[in-house]
Motif scaffolding. Sequence first.
Motif, short mmCIF file in Angstrom:
data_model
loop_
_atom_site.label_atom_id
_atom_site.label_comp_id
_atom_site.label_asym_id
_atom_site.label_seq_id
_atom_site.Cartn_x
_atom_site.Cartn_y
_atom_site.Cartn_z
N GLY A 25 0.67 -1.38 -0.24
CA GLY A 25 0.16 0.10 0.21
C GLY A 25 0.78 1.17 -0.14
N ASN A 81 -1.55 -4.50 -2.53
CA ASN A 81 -1.96 -4.43 -1.37
C ASN A 81 -1.52 -5.49 -0.36
OD1 ASN A 81 -3.73 -6.75 -1.90
ND2 ASN A 81 -5.52 -5.63 -1.83
N GLU A 101 -10.14 -1.36 -6.68
CA GLU A 101 -8.75 -1.09 -7.06
C GLU A 101 -8.13 -2.47 -8.18
OE1 GLU A 101 -6.76 -1.51 -3.06
OE2 GLU A 101 -8.80 -1.54 -2.38
#
Length: 196
Positions: free
Chosen positions: A80, A139, A154
Amino acid sequence: MGHREDLLEGAKRCLLAKGFLRTTARDIVKESGTNLASIGYHYGSKDALLVQAYVELIESVGDTFEPGWGAEREAAAPAGSLQRFRQVWDGIIRSVPQSRAIWLLSFELLFQGDRLPEVRKLLAEAQVEGRKGILTMFNGVPERELDEESVDTEGRLYQTLLNGLMVQWLFDPDSATTADQLTEGLRRVLDAASGN
């Protein structure tokens, strides 16, 4: 290897050498050392076999995207983070020379999809798995633990960026966007969105 595996490997070689539209069932049989009946028995059709071969080729490219891949291996940054964002894109860009034929094949399929409706359907279904695969690199969440909304938002964002970046790198590598430029662009967007 058995006929199923031989067919798959032969189909991969045919795809890379001839592309999707120019590969015939006879080409695959010749390349794999099997017979025509094997294609129907193991895969149902030539197109289904070629889709499976294509998906495996793309997955093998995706394996090289992981942060820290390559000679300049660096520790993977926290999931992230902007550093992780840059690392993943850097890994993707470094893979282009070795995976150029696979990306060209991807665009052949993209532009010929209307002529191959069954193939298009199979590949559209495979895109969901592609979104999961790329999202987890950014992520850090294992694919099996990803929620549908993250994949659908995403995952789509990263998949869209990937496709656009590949167009640039295939068209003109000298002017294509770098991982640093992409990361700086994102940093500026985030700063503007947060009012900084």
